[in-house]
Design a protein around this motif. Structure first.
Motif, PDB file in Angstrom:
ATOM      1  N   THR A   8       0.847  -1.190   0.000  1.00 38.50           N
ATOM      2  CA  THR A   8       0.000   0.000   0.000  1.00 38.50           C
ATOM      3  C   THR A   8       0.884   1.243   0.000  1.00 38.50           C
ATOM      4  O   THR A   8       2.111   1.141   0.022  1.00 38.50           O
ATOM      5  N   ARG A   9       0.243   2.393  -0.019  1.00 31.34           N
ATOM      6  CA  ARG A   9       1.025   3.636   0.066  1.00 31.34           C
ATOM      7  C   ARG A   9       0.178   4.710   0.727  1.00 31.34           C
ATOM      8  O   ARG A   9      -1.038   4.693   0.704  1.00 31.34           O
ATOM      9  N   PHE A  10       0.900   5.644   1.349  1.00 31.18           N
ATOM     10  CA  PHE A  10       0.275   6.858   1.850  1.00 31.18           C
ATOM     11  C   PHE A  10       0.930   7.988   1.077  1.00 31.18           C
ATOM     12  O   PHE A  10       2.158   8.046   0.996  1.00 31.18           O
ATOM     13  N   ALA A  11       0.120   8.837   0.454  1.00 31.32           N
ATOM     14  CA  ALA A  11       0.665   9.778  -0.531  1.00 31.32           C
ATOM     15  C   ALA A  11       0.228  11.216  -0.256  1.00 31.32           C
ATOM     16  O   ALA A  11      -0.534  11.802  -1.023  1.00 31.32           O
ATOM     17  N   PRO A  12       0.708  11.806   0.824  1.00 33.05           N
ATOM     18  CA  PRO A  12       0.281  13.167   1.142  1.00 33.05           C
ATOM     19  C   PRO A  12       0.985  14.221   0.288  1.00 33.05           C
ATOM     20  O   PRO A  12       2.075  13.991  -0.228  1.00 33.05           O
ATOM     21  N   SER A  13       0.334  15.362   0.177  1.00 32.15           N
ATOM     22  CA  SER A  13       0.955  16.517  -0.478  1.00 32.15           C
ATOM     23  C   SER A  13       1.457  17.452   0.619  1.00 32.15           C
ATOM     24  O   SER A  13       0.703  17.765   1.534  1.00 32.15           O
ATOM     25  N   PRO A  14       2.710  17.905   0.532  1.00 26.78           N
ATOM     26  CA  PRO A  14       3.251  18.759   1.600  1.00 26.78           C
ATOM     27  C   PRO A  14       2.797  20.206   1.461  1.00 26.78           C
ATOM     28  O   PRO A  14       3.587  21.117   1.246  1.00 26.78           O
ATOM     29  N   ILE A  44       5.730  11.289  -1.475  1.00 30.33           N
ATOM     30  CA  ILE A  44       5.511  12.724  -1.286  1.00 30.33           C
ATOM     31  C   ILE A  44       4.964  13.299  -2.601  1.00 30.33           C
ATOM     32  O   ILE A  44       5.678  13.360  -3.602  1.00 30.33           O
ATOM     33  N   GLU A  45       3.713  13.714  -2.586  1.00 26.63           N
ATOM     34  CA  GLU A  45       3.066  14.219  -3.802  1.00 26.63           C
ATOM     35  C   GLU A  45       3.238  15.735  -3.874  1.00 26.63           C
ATOM     36  O   GLU A  45       2.322  16.512  -3.615  1.00 26.63           O
ATOM     37  N   ASP A  46       4.479  16.115  -4.222  1.00 26.20           N
ATOM     38  CA  ASP A  46       4.854  17.530  -4.221  1.00 26.20           C
ATOM     39  C   ASP A  46       4.965  18.072  -5.640  1.00 26.20           C
ATOM     40  O   ASP A  46       5.784  18.944  -5.938  1.00 26.20           O
ATOM     41  N   ALA A 195      -0.750  16.840 -14.177  1.00 24.33           N
ATOM     42  CA  ALA A 195      -1.840  16.825 -13.208  1.00 24.33           C
ATOM     43  C   ALA A 195      -1.754  15.578 -12.333  1.00 24.33           C
ATOM     44  O   ALA A 195      -1.203  14.549 -12.744  1.00 24.33           O
ATOM     45  N   TYR A 196      -2.318  15.683 -11.153  1.00 29.56           N
ATOM     46  CA  TYR A 196      -2.353  14.594 -10.174  1.00 29.56           C
ATOM     47  C   TYR A 196      -2.771  13.261 -10.797  1.00 29.56           C
ATOM     48  O   TYR A 196      -2.154  12.219 -10.539  1.00 29.56           O
ATOM     49  N   HIS A 197      -3.861  13.281 -11.606  1.00 28.36           N
ATOM     50  CA  HIS A 197      -4.430  12.027 -12.124  1.00 28.36           C
ATOM     51  C   HIS A 197      -3.398  11.192 -12.888  1.00 28.36           C
ATOM     52  O   HIS A 197      -3.409   9.970 -12.815  1.00 28.36           O
ATOM     53  N   ALA A 199       0.093  11.547 -12.685  1.00 31.50           N
ATOM     54  CA  ALA A 199       1.228  11.198 -11.819  1.00 31.50           C
ATOM     55  C   ALA A 199       0.883  10.014 -10.918  1.00 31.50           C
ATOM     56  O   ALA A 199       1.692   9.100 -10.729  1.00 31.50           O
ATOM     57  N   VAL A 200      -0.340   9.999 -10.390  1.00 29.30           N
ATOM     58  CA  VAL A 200      -0.698   8.970  -9.415  1.00 29.30           C
ATOM     59  C   VAL A 200      -0.740   7.577 -10.056  1.00 29.30           C
ATOM     60  O   VAL A 200      -0.290   6.600  -9.454  1.00 29.30           O
ATOM     61  N   VAL A 201      -1.225   7.472 -11.285  1.00 30.73           N
ATOM     62  CA  VAL A 201      -1.287   6.131 -11.890  1.00 30.73           C
ATOM     63  C   VAL A 201       0.113   5.641 -12.289  1.00 30.73           C
ATOM     64  O   VAL A 201       0.419   4.458 -12.173  1.00 30.73           O
ATOM     65  N   VAL A 212      -4.607   0.470  -3.508  1.00 35.88           N
ATOM     66  CA  VAL A 212      -4.575   1.930  -3.428  1.00 35.88           C
ATOM     67  C   VAL A 212      -5.519   2.350  -2.302  1.00 35.88           C
ATOM     68  O   VAL A 212      -6.740   2.288  -2.455  1.00 35.88           O
ATOM     69  N   VAL A 213      -4.929   2.739  -1.175  1.00 31.32           N
ATOM     70  CA  VAL A 213      -5.729   3.130  -0.007  1.00 31.32           C
ATOM     71  C   VAL A 213      -5.826   4.649   0.021  1.00 31.32           C
ATOM     72  O   VAL A 213      -4.799   5.338  -0.014  1.00 31.32           O
ATOM     73  N   ARG A 214      -7.038   5.180   0.065  1.00 32.60           N
ATOM     74  CA  ARG A 214      -7.201   6.638   0.102  1.00 32.60           C
ATOM     75  C   ARG A 214      -8.630   6.981   0.496  1.00 32.60           C
ATOM     76  O   ARG A 214      -9.495   6.098   0.562  1.00 32.60           O
ATOM     77  N   ASP A 217     -13.236  10.603  -0.853  1.00 36.92           N
ATOM     78  CA  ASP A 217     -13.366  11.827  -1.667  1.00 36.92           C
ATOM     79  C   ASP A 217     -12.739  11.635  -3.046  1.00 36.92           C
ATOM     80  O   ASP A 217     -13.019  12.415  -3.955  1.00 36.92           O
ATOM     81  N   LEU A 218     -11.923  10.599  -3.211  1.00 35.62           N
ATOM     82  CA  LEU A 218     -11.327  10.344  -4.529  1.00 35.62           C
ATOM     83  C   LEU A 218     -12.053   9.230  -5.289  1.00 35.62           C
ATOM     84  O   LEU A 218     -11.612   8.793  -6.351  1.00 35.62           O
ATOM     85  N   TRP A 219     -13.184   8.782  -4.747  1.00 34.93           N
ATOM     86  CA  TRP A 219     -13.933   7.688  -5.369  1.00 34.93           C
ATOM     87  C   TRP A 219     -14.277   7.982  -6.829  1.00 34.93           C
ATOM     88  O   TRP A 219     -14.106   7.134  -7.702  1.00 34.93           O
TER      89      TRP A 219
END
Ligand code: GLU
Length: 286
Positions: A8-14, A44-46, A195-197, A199-201, A212-214, A217-219
């Motif tokens: 899994t991953r945790f992907a916060p934006s700083p 790190i989603e920077d 864009a995020y969409h 980069a994330v894939v 993909v755990v999140r 709100d991103l459903w």
């Protein structure tokens, strides 16, 4: 919980200090990995360099370590991977599923004004620039996905599998819902290139994420992510969307909500166990 080890991953934006909502997301991702004998990565989603700050990134490491979480190093930082994302954007261009767009927000609002008057919910792009060839791209253009062409190119029968408690099961991609919620989304941003969409894939595939755990709100973005994976020939993870942590008024927490920042709660004497109690069980249905 899961039969095979989950990665899994945790992907916060700083872009602010982590709050209780982030803690819940991180704990869920780590618990899912640990209970299956897998591991959780930190990313790190920077990519949005206009909003990301080094001190917030340092705060992420500090807060997660305080919560008792650990992760493999070095962590992946999106700001270091822009050429990789651009290559994927070029590949979508070669497939003929993108177009350059010069519309400003004001122009889009004006084009939408009449039909959308009073409408609640998302307002996808009206398609003004659709059909412009990529060869016509100017430096100031954004790049949009031509959703209709993308769906055609990917073919019928696409679905995605959700393992979280809120929407469990396998969900066929619903083109009407994709059109209504997202439409021709921007994949190449004018300001930061990507864009995020997209980069994330790319990152979930390269980091071999299985779950993909999140937040839920991103459903609505998930069918789009599945579609991008299919177009780019990327492996298919499963998803685990979790509930959101809300304030007393029922509003979801935002980065500016300092009262619930982990750093604030810690300074007030809260322990990691208190945080677990405050957010509630991670893997059981709420
Ligand atoms: N960076 C995103 C956020 O902070 C998370 C994206 C994801 O988990 O897919 O909300």
């Amino acid at each position: 919980m899961t039969a095979t080890p989950a990665r899994t991953r945790f992907a916060p934006s700083p872009t602010g200090r982590l709050h209780l909502g982030h803690a819940f997301s991180a704990l869920t991702a780590w618990d899912l990995a640990r209970t299956s004998g897998g591991e959780c990565l930190l990313r790190i989603e920077d990519i949005d360099t206009t909003r990301s700050r080094a001190e917030y990134e340092a705060g992420i490491y500090e807060d997660l370590a305080w919560l008792g979480l650990d992760w493999p190093r070095p962590v992946l930082r999106q700001s270091e991977r822009l050429p990789r994302y651009s290559a994927a954007l070029d590949r979508l261009g070669v497939l003929g599923v993108t177009y350059p767009c010069s519309c400003t927000r004001a122009e889009i609002r004006a084009a939408l004004a009449a039909p959308q008057e009073g409408a609640a919910g998302p307002t996808p792009y009206p398609g003004t620039c659709r059909g412009r060839p990529m060869s016509d791209r100017r430096p100031e253009d954004a790049i949009r996905l031509d959703l209709g062409r993308a769906l055609e190119n990917a073919g019928p029968g696409l679905d995605f599998t959700e393992t979280g408690p809120l929407h469990p099961g396998t969900h066929p991609l619903d083109p009407a819902a994709l059109r209504a919620w997202l439409g021709d989304v921007i994949l190449g941003r004018r300001d930061i290139g990507i864009a995020y969409h997209l980069a994330v894939v790319i990152d979930d595939a390269e980091q071999e994420i299985t779950h993909v755990v999140r937040g839920v709100d991103l459903w609505e973005a998930t069918p789009l992510h599945r579609l991008l994976q299919a177009l780019l020939g990327l492996p298919e993870p499963v998803w685990h969307h979790h509930r959101l942590i809300r304030d007393e008024a029922g509003k979801r927490l935002a980065k500016r909500d300092d009262a619930r920042a982990l750093a604030t709660l810690r300074a007030e004497g809260a322990t990691p166990d208190d945080i677990r109690r405050l957010v509630g069980p991670t893997l059981a249905p709420a």
